[in-house]
Scaffold this motif. Structure first.
Motif, short mmCIF file in Angstrom:
data_model
loop_
_atom_site.label_atom_id
_atom_site.label_comp_id
_atom_site.label_asym_id
_atom_site.label_seq_id
_atom_site.Cartn_x
_atom_site.Cartn_y
_atom_site.Cartn_z
N LYS A 168 -7.32 2.93 -3.78
CA LYS A 168 -8.09 2.80 -2.54
C LYS A 168 -8.82 4.10 -2.24
O LYS A 168 -8.20 5.15 -2.12
N ASN A 186 0.84 -1.20 0.00
CA ASN A 186 0.00 0.00 0.00
C ASN A 186 0.88 1.26 0.00
O ASN A 186 1.76 1.40 0.85
N VAL A 227 -13.53 -3.76 1.76
CA VAL A 227 -12.99 -3.65 3.11
C VAL A 227 -13.79 -2.59 3.88
O VAL A 227 -14.25 -1.62 3.31
N GLY A 241 -15.49 -2.93 8.06
CA GLY A 241 -16.48 -3.55 8.93
C GLY A 241 -16.72 -5.02 8.69
O GLY A 241 -17.74 -5.57 9.13
N THR A 295 -13.49 0.27 1.33
CA THR A 295 -13.08 1.65 1.50
C THR A 295 -12.04 1.79 2.62
O THR A 295 -11.84 0.87 3.39
N TYR A 348 -9.36 -5.57 8.81
CA TYR A 348 -8.42 -4.91 9.70
C TYR A 348 -9.00 -4.90 11.12
O TYR A 348 -8.60 -5.68 11.98
N THR A 349 -10.02 -4.08 11.35
CA THR A 349 -10.58 -3.95 12.70
C THR A 349 -11.19 -5.27 13.19
O THR A 349 -11.05 -5.61 14.37
N ASN A 352 -3.02 4.44 -2.39
CA ASN A 352 -3.86 4.96 -1.31
C ASN A 352 -3.98 6.47 -1.44
O ASN A 352 -3.01 7.20 -1.25
N GLY A 373 -14.26 -0.34 11.26
CA GLY A 373 -15.00 -1.40 11.93
C GLY A 373 -16.50 -1.39 11.66
O GLY A 373 -16.98 -0.81 10.69
C1 LIG Z 1 -5.07 1.86 12.96
C2 LIG Z 1 -5.38 1.83 11.50
C3 LIG Z 1 -4.38 2.14 10.58
C4 LIG Z 1 -4.65 2.14 9.21
N1 LIG Z 1 -3.64 2.45 8.31
C5 LIG Z 1 -3.90 2.43 6.97
C6 LIG Z 1 -2.88 2.73 6.03
O1 LIG Z 1 -1.73 3.01 6.37
N2 LIG Z 1 -3.21 2.69 4.70
C7 LIG Z 1 -4.48 2.40 4.27
O2 LIG Z 1 -4.74 2.38 3.06
N3 LIG Z 1 -5.46 2.11 5.16
C8 LIG Z 1 -5.20 2.13 6.48
N4 LIG Z 1 -6.21 1.82 7.37
C9 LIG Z 1 -7.57 1.52 6.85
C10 LIG Z 1 -7.83 0.02 6.78
O3 LIG Z 1 -6.92 -0.60 5.88
C11 LIG Z 1 -9.26 -0.24 6.30
O4 LIG Z 1 -9.41 0.26 4.98
C12 LIG Z 1 -10.30 0.40 7.19
O5 LIG Z 1 -9.91 0.36 8.55
C13 LIG Z 1 -11.67 -0.26 7.05
O6 LIG Z 1 -11.59 -1.65 7.33
P1 LIG Z 1 -11.92 -2.31 8.77
O7 LIG Z 1 -13.29 -1.81 9.17
O8 LIG Z 1 -11.82 -3.76 8.54
O9 LIG Z 1 -10.87 -1.80 9.72
C14 LIG Z 1 -5.95 1.82 8.74
C15 LIG Z 1 -6.96 1.49 9.68
C16 LIG Z 1 -6.69 1.49 11.04
C17 LIG Z 1 -7.81 1.15 12.01
#
Ligand SMILES: Cc1cc2nc3c(=O)[nH]c(=O)nc-3n(C[C@H](O)[C@H](O)[C@H](O)COP(=O)(O)O)c2cc1C
Length: 253
Positions: free
Chosen positions: A104, A34, A188, A190, A132, A211-212, A67, A162
């Motif tokens: 992204k 990324n 992506v 939630g 997203t 992620y979350t 990104n 999340g």
């Molecule tokens: C602590 C944290 C750091 C993140 N860092 C990045 C990042 O460096 N680059 C990126 O494209 N998305 C980043 N994200 C976004 C996640 O990749 C993801 O798109 C977003 O959290 C939604 O997915 P989730 O609900 O599964 O967390 C980050 C999210 C969190 C919570």
């Protein structure tokens, strides 16, 4: 936190040291890296920032996520502007051995903005979209009080991820899939259960990321999701997951 890391060259050193490269068999594994401009890089210099990191890391990634949607890196989201994004993608595409590219996007874009991005992604022959990133909106949690600080969630800075993001991120996948069925979508936002994963796939995502959900549920989440998807495929007697993508088929217990 605004990409507070030591940069692409140190990442590469660590990456090689950990011997991950050997494990990346382009036929069998898929490693996406990324890329985002640094917080201190101006929009005017953003292109050079992406290009220099990409040049270093292209040999190691199977695809690159461009990104332009992290909310905590100053100015980054400005690159979602169709004119700036087109310029950036054109330059990246011209790099030798450019891997498949995925842009992204933020969940805070309007459908009209998303349509413009889809158009340019089509024009420039970009491989797909990751939808997203985190949201600057509080998505129904505006009045939630944070006990530790006594402040409302709506007063906090930073991106929301999340469960509260699930519906919004899913609607965006559905919208993009409806306007362009040939675009590969990575869903992506939630996804924290087999049901949520199935919903995203049947809305149009060919691939999903967590992620979350991983933080709340732990590594068990992945096999749980895979087993859940298999059950649905069996229930609907689908032999290839491709048939489920964008099918709108509901979750069956
Ligand atoms: C602590 C944290 C750091 C993140 N860092 C990045 C990042 O460096 N680059 C990126 O494209 N998305 C980043 N994200 C976004 C996640 O990749 C993801 O798109 C977003 O959290 C939604 O997915 P989730 O609900 O599964 O967390 C980050 C999210 C969190 C919570």
């Amino acid at each position: 936190m605004g990409f507070n890391n030591n940069g692409a060259d140190l990442f590469l050193k660590n990456f090689i040291k950990q011997n991950i490269k050997k494990k990346v068999d382009r036929e069998k594994n898929c490693l996406g890296i990324n890329f985002g401009k640094s917080k201190i890089t101006s929009i005017a210099n953003a292109k050079d920032d992406y290009i220099s990191s990409l040049k270093l890391l292209i040999p190691y990634c199977n695809y690159a996520a461009i990104n332009v949607s992290s909310p905590n890196t100053e100015g980054l989201r400005k690159l979602q502007d169709p004119i700036l994004l087109r310029e950036l993608l054109k330059e990246i595409k011209n790099l030798p051995d450019c891997p498949p590219l995925f842009v992204k996007i933020a969940p805070d874009l309007s459908f009209k903005d998303i349509d413009k991005i889809c158009q340019l992604i089509n024009d420039e022959e970009i491989n797909g979209i990751i939808a997203t990133n985190t949201s600057l909106n509080r998505l129904g949690l505006e009045n939630t009080l944070i006990e530790k600080t006594g402040t409302l969630l709506s007063e906090e800075s930073g991106g929301l991820s999340g469960k509260p993001l699930r519906n919004k991120a899913n609607k965006i996948i559905k919208h993009i899939h409806n306007i362009d069925k040939n675009l590969t979508l990575i869903g992506v936002g939630g996804i924290d259960s087999p049901e949520a994963a199935w919903e995203r796939i049947t809305s149009g995502a060919s691939l999903i990321q967590v992620y979350t959900g991983w933080i709340y549920k732990g590594p068990r989440l992945v096999p749980d999701i895979l087993q859940g998807i298999l059950k649905q495929l069996n229930y609907y007697q689908i032999s290839n997951i491709k048939e489920a993508v964008g099918s709108g088929l509901s979750w069956k217990n």
